[in-house]
Design a protein around this motif. Structure first.
Motif, mmCIF file in Angstrom:
data_model
loop_
_atom_site.group_PDB
_atom_site.id
_atom_site.type_symbol
_atom_site.label_atom_id
_atom_site.label_comp_id
_atom_site.label_asym_id
_atom_site.label_seq_id
_atom_site.Cartn_x
_atom_site.Cartn_y
_atom_site.Cartn_z
ATOM 1 N N THR A 168 -0.717 16.819 -2.786
ATOM 2 C CA THR A 168 -0.997 17.875 -3.756
ATOM 3 C C THR A 168 -2.507 17.998 -3.939
ATOM 4 N N PRO A 169 -2.982 19.054 -4.594
ATOM 5 C CA PRO A 169 -4.438 19.215 -4.779
ATOM 6 C C PRO A 169 -5.117 18.021 -5.432
ATOM 7 N N GLU A 170 -4.384 17.282 -6.295
ATOM 8 C CA GLU A 170 -4.995 16.102 -6.920
ATOM 9 C C GLU A 170 -4.785 14.829 -6.109
ATOM 10 N N GLY A 171 -4.273 14.988 -4.869
ATOM 11 C CA GLY A 171 -4.160 13.837 -3.970
ATOM 12 C C GLY A 171 -2.899 13.022 -4.125
ATOM 13 N N ARG A 172 -1.836 13.590 -4.674
ATOM 14 C CA ARG A 172 -0.587 12.863 -4.888
ATOM 15 C C ARG A 172 0.433 13.192 -3.804
ATOM 16 N N TRP A 173 1.189 12.159 -3.405
ATOM 17 C CA TRP A 173 2.349 12.392 -2.543
ATOM 18 C C TRP A 173 3.532 12.610 -3.469
ATOM 19 N N ARG A 174 3.887 13.873 -3.662
ATOM 20 C CA ARG A 174 4.943 14.243 -4.612
ATOM 21 C C ARG A 174 5.908 15.185 -3.896
ATOM 22 N N LEU A 175 6.973 14.616 -3.350
ATOM 23 C CA LEU A 175 7.929 15.387 -2.556
ATOM 24 C C LEU A 175 9.080 15.869 -3.439
ATOM 25 N N LYS A 176 9.324 17.156 -3.404
ATOM 26 C CA LYS A 176 10.396 17.723 -4.205
ATOM 27 C C LYS A 176 11.725 17.065 -3.839
ATOM 28 N N THR A 177 12.475 16.643 -4.876
ATOM 29 C CA THR A 177 13.698 15.881 -4.642
ATOM 30 C C THR A 177 14.833 16.448 -5.472
ATOM 31 N N SER A 178 15.952 16.710 -4.838
ATOM 32 C CA SER A 178 17.152 17.154 -5.544
ATOM 33 C C SER A 178 18.120 15.988 -5.672
ATOM 34 N N VAL A 179 19.141 16.167 -6.518
ATOM 35 C CA VAL A 179 20.156 15.127 -6.683
ATOM 36 C C VAL A 179 20.841 14.844 -5.352
ATOM 37 N N ALA A 180 21.038 15.880 -4.542
ATOM 38 C CA ALA A 180 21.712 15.706 -3.249
ATOM 39 C C ALA A 180 20.871 14.911 -2.259
ATOM 40 N N ASP A 181 19.557 14.790 -2.507
ATOM 41 C CA ASP A 181 18.677 14.066 -1.585
ATOM 42 C C ASP A 181 18.761 12.553 -1.753
ATOM 43 N N VAL A 200 10.972 9.613 -5.959
ATOM 44 C CA VAL A 200 11.737 8.620 -5.210
ATOM 45 C C VAL A 200 11.672 8.856 -3.706
ATOM 46 N N ARG A 201 11.527 10.120 -3.238
ATOM 47 C CA ARG A 201 11.449 10.362 -1.794
ATOM 48 C C ARG A 201 10.175 9.782 -1.206
ATOM 49 N N ALA A 202 9.053 10.035 -1.870
ATOM 50 C CA ALA A 202 7.787 9.495 -1.369
ATOM 51 C C ALA A 202 7.834 7.976 -1.352
ATOM 52 N N ALA A 203 8.408 7.366 -2.416
ATOM 53 C CA ALA A 203 8.482 5.907 -2.483
ATOM 54 C C ALA A 203 9.400 5.341 -1.411
ATOM 55 N N SER A 204 10.552 5.987 -1.199
ATOM 56 C CA SER A 204 11.493 5.504 -0.193
ATOM 57 C C SER A 204 10.885 5.569 1.210
ATOM 58 N N LEU A 205 10.172 6.657 1.495
ATOM 59 C CA LEU A 205 9.522 6.786 2.803
ATOM 60 C C LEU A 205 8.384 5.787 2.959
ATOM 61 N N ALA A 206 7.636 5.549 1.888
ATOM 62 C CA ALA A 206 6.471 4.667 1.970
ATOM 63 C C ALA A 206 6.862 3.196 2.034
ATOM 64 N N TYR A 207 7.931 2.802 1.338
ATOM 65 C CA TYR A 207 8.306 1.383 1.308
ATOM 66 C C TYR A 207 9.397 1.022 2.312
ATOM 67 N N PHE A 208 10.273 1.978 2.634
ATOM 68 C CA PHE A 208 11.402 1.667 3.520
ATOM 69 C C PHE A 208 11.425 2.507 4.789
ATOM 70 N N GLY A 209 10.568 3.528 4.884
ATOM 71 C CA GLY A 209 10.517 4.351 6.083
ATOM 72 C C GLY A 209 11.734 5.224 6.295
ATOM 73 N N LYS A 210 12.397 5.629 5.205
ATOM 74 C CA LYS A 210 13.584 6.477 5.346
ATOM 75 C C LYS A 210 13.780 7.302 4.085
ATOM 76 N N GLU A 211 14.599 8.331 4.220
ATOM 77 C CA GLU A 211 14.912 9.191 3.088
ATOM 78 C C GLU A 211 15.822 8.447 2.107
ATOM 79 N N PRO A 212 15.754 8.784 0.805
ATOM 80 C CA PRO A 212 16.519 8.028 -0.197
ATOM 81 C C PRO A 212 18.022 8.244 -0.153
ATOM 82 N N ARG A 213 18.505 9.178 0.639
ATOM 83 C CA ARG A 213 19.959 9.353 0.724
ATOM 84 C C ARG A 213 20.610 8.207 1.491
#
Length: 693
Positions: free
Chosen positions: A59-72, A175-188
């Motif tokens: 994001t413009p302020e330098g955040r990894w903020r991935l839009k996440t739905s309940v289905a994700d 949670v998506r950014a965290a799951s990708l950064a710590y586990f290398g996969k999508e949170p689903r």
């Protein structure tokens, strides 16, 4: 009566006060709404054809903020989150009175904060409107905002705001950014242990980061697992088993594939947060790995580019613009799939295709590979040697220059350029120059994407397809005439499928061609099976010479490795169209046994007689033979001039009989364009192109 009247007056006044209070609160709610617009700022994402993340932008302020739905998200994560953070989330209206009362009682009893009363709605309010200090007024504002949010949004929407904005340490949010950064996969696809850790981190994201505070992360994960077990979110023994799982000790990079395409997507639609492409992430990973590994073995300034496409749809499934986008020594930021370069010998198959289509040669026709002078143009072979008499099949497989120029001289350079335009491929000629014989050996400029598009038509039985990645161009069928007739395209593919693989590579069942540009500036290799076409370019982006590179030795091994590492199964090449076959040299009509040209470009044993001329059907005619009804009638063929006997060819395939008559019949295979050719005993030929309906 007076007493009752006073009661009525008092009730009316109370109701008026209550109504005024409600109206005032409603007006205040509308006047000071929660800043929900701040929650709309998320990272832009570039996705593959299956919705998998190729690359995200901060994001413009330098955040990894991935839009996440309940289905994700894995459903167990959501159950554990609610059980741990807000058990009555689905029952309260933003503030949980029971939790507030419990927290107050514990504070009075213990003299310190034992447990919080924040609901998920209150946490969302804090996330979208961060407080500068921890104070009673800030907490009261949080209460108010939580109620306001509940009035405006559904429970699912509130959950999605939390899933998108919850802090996870550093610049990770959601949670998506965290799951990708710590586990290398999508949170689903989270395991129980992974879900528990991600539930625990937002309460103290910096103090519980597993990559910095391993023991603390382990303790809080077990705390979440115990709560989930007590609340029957987990089955018997599931929490104990999950507690033994490893905890990540380092933070991974988020996916960053297809850098050039991702940048193009952002430039095209800078305000969009999701950009869909036709790429397949698994294929893209394989191609990028091959490009990076092979470039490391080459000169530091040499780059590698690739384009892989589905010939049945035109979708580009893999696209590598450079070996490494961030490698300045290789000018990695330049997308070499879209830069015009000399194609070397890679256009030769299309010359041969035209010659097959016009009936000038067959695969076993003998053609000369000897020094030749074409009005001052003297082509030489790559190795400066000559093979003498060779078959057309051998000439193409060995990529001999002189035979290719002989055939181009016969079919015409302009006709070749017209055929490329049918496939929406536009080679660039030198300024103020008309198409000449040099184009057959790389005397034009062409992009890797366009070259692969031309080969896609060749692989697709001559039917042109527009290649597209979903961002810069859209894939699809190109209406109109074919690049080559199906029979001619099959002959070319049949020859190229028998070219030996480069040294050290195993046979894959693909047809391929290589090319090297003048001065060793570009090495090319393009190959295809029955489903996919892949093109490889190797060279310096600054157009500098690279001594020693060549299509066969440099680009072809990359082609074979990339096909293997792409992960796509090899699809067999299609069978020959009806009537197409290899014909032995001894069985060819006498005019096709040896190819030699005069000033007219055709074999001619005598110039005393008038050359044959097809008088019916005329050039460009549309002939209704009942193809649409399924009952095709034969077509009468008539000619004038020439010397008997006559050999007729339809789409490069000889008809059954040699005739001494000037009339004959031909039974088409079906509707569409066809080329009819007649060759007389002196080797003179005439052709017409018609459309059968």
């Amino acid at each position: 009566m007076k007493f009752q009247r006073k009661i009525l007056i008092g009730c009316g006044a109370s109701l008026a006060v209550l109504a005024g209070l409600v109206f005032g609160l409603d007006a205040a709610d509308k006047a000071f709404p929660p800043p929900l617009e701040k929650a709309g700022v998320v990272s832009a994402e570039v996705l593959d054809a299956d919705g998998q993340l190729l690359r995200a932008f901060a994001t413009p302020e330098g955040r990894w903020r991935l839009k996440t739905s309940v289905a994700d998200v894995d459903p167990r994560f959501l159950k554990m989150l609610v059980a741990y953070e807000d058990q009555r989330f689905f029952d309260h209206s933003g503030v949980d009175p029971l939790a507030v009362g419990r927290a107050a009682l514990q504070f009075v009893t213990n003299g310190r904060v034992v447990s919080g009363a924040s609901t998920l709605s209150m946490q969302v309010a804090r996330l979208i409107e961060p407080r500068e200090t921890r104070s009673l007024s800030a907490k009261l504002l949080q209460f108010v905002r939580a109620v306001q949010i509940e009035r405006r949004l559904s429970k699912e929407h509130i959950l999605e705001l939390y899933l998108t904005h919850a802090p996870y340490g550093g610049n990770l949010e959601g949670v998506r950014a965290a799951s990708l950064a710590y586990f290398g996969k999508e949170p689903r696809r989270l395991t129980v242990a992974e879900a528990a850790l991600l539930v625990a981190l937002p309460q103290s994201p910096e103090g519980r980061r597993p990559d910095r505070h391993f023991e603390t992360a382990k303790i809080v994960r077990e705390r979440v697992l115990m709560r989930a077990a007590v609340e029957d979110v987990l089955g018997d023994g599931e929490a104990d088993r999950a507690a033994g799982d490893a905890i990540p000790t380092r933070r991974l990079h988020l996916p960053a594939y297809a850098a050039h395409l991702a940048e193009a997507a952002i430039r095209k639609e800078p305000r969009s947060d999701r950009h869909s492409t036709t790429l397949r992430r698994s294929i893209q990973q394989g191609l990028e790995h091959v490009a990076r590994e092979t470039a490391a073995k080459l000169s530091p300034r040499v780059s590698v580019a690739m384009v892989m496409a589905d010939i049945t749809t035109g979708e580009i499934v893999g696209e590598v613009g450079s070996a490494d986008y961030f490698d300045a020594s290789r000018s990695g930021w330049i997308d070499m799939t879209r830069v015009n370069r000399s194609p070397g010998s890679t256009l030769k198959p299309f010359i041969y295709g035209l010659a097959f289509e016009q009936g000038l040669v067959s695969q076993e026709t003998i053609i000369e590979d000897r020094p030749a002078d074409f009005f001052g143009y003297r082509p030489k072979n790559f190795d400066m040697s000559y093979q003498g008499d060779v078959s057309v099949r051998q000439a193409l497989q060995l990529s001999l220059n002189v035979p290719a120029v002989r055939l181009l001289d016969a079919v015409g350079p302009s006709r070749l350029m017209v055929r490329f335009r049918r496939a929406e491929v536009r080679p660039v000629l030198p300024p103020n120059e008309a198409p000449g014989l040099a184009i057959g050996l790389g005397g034009v400029g062409i992009t890797l994407k366009d070259l692969v598009q031309a080969y896609a038509a060749l692989a697709n039985r001559g039917q042109p397809m527009r290649l597209g990645n979903g961002i810069e161009d859209q894939p699809g069928l190109i209406d109109g005439e074919p690049l080559l007739e199906p029979t001619a395209a099959w002959h070319v593919a049949d020859i190229l499928s028998d070219v030996l693989p480069p040294q050290g590579s195993r046979r894959l069942g693909i047809a391929y061609k290589t090319g090297t540009s003048y001065g060793y500036r570009d090495a090319w290799s393009v190959g295809f099976d029955g489903r996919y076409v892949l093109g490889v370019w190797v060279g310096r982006p600054d157009n500098g010479a690279v001594p020693g590179i060549a299509g066969y030795q440099t680009a072809a091994p990359i082609l074979f490795e990339a096909f293997s590492k792409s992960g796509v199964p090899i699809t067999p090449l299609p069978a020959a169209p009806a009537g197409a076959m290899r014909i032995a040299q001894s069985e060819l009509p006498i005019s096709q046994r040896r190819f030699s040209t005069t000033s007219s470009g055709l074999i001619s044993a005598s110039t005393r007689e008038r050359a044959p001329q097809i008088v019916y059907p005329p050039e460009g005619a549309k002939v209704d033979l009942g193809a649409r009804s399924g009952e095709i009638s034969p077509l009468a063929l008539k000619l004038q001039g020439g010397r008997a006997p006559f050999r007729w060819l339809a789409n490069g395939r000889p008809l059954a009989e040699i005739s001494r008559r000037r009339t004959s019949e031909w039974m088409p295979d079906g509707a569409g364009y066809s080329t009819l050719t007649v060759i007389d005993a002196a080797g003179r030929a005439a052709s017409v192109r018609i459309f059968v309906e």
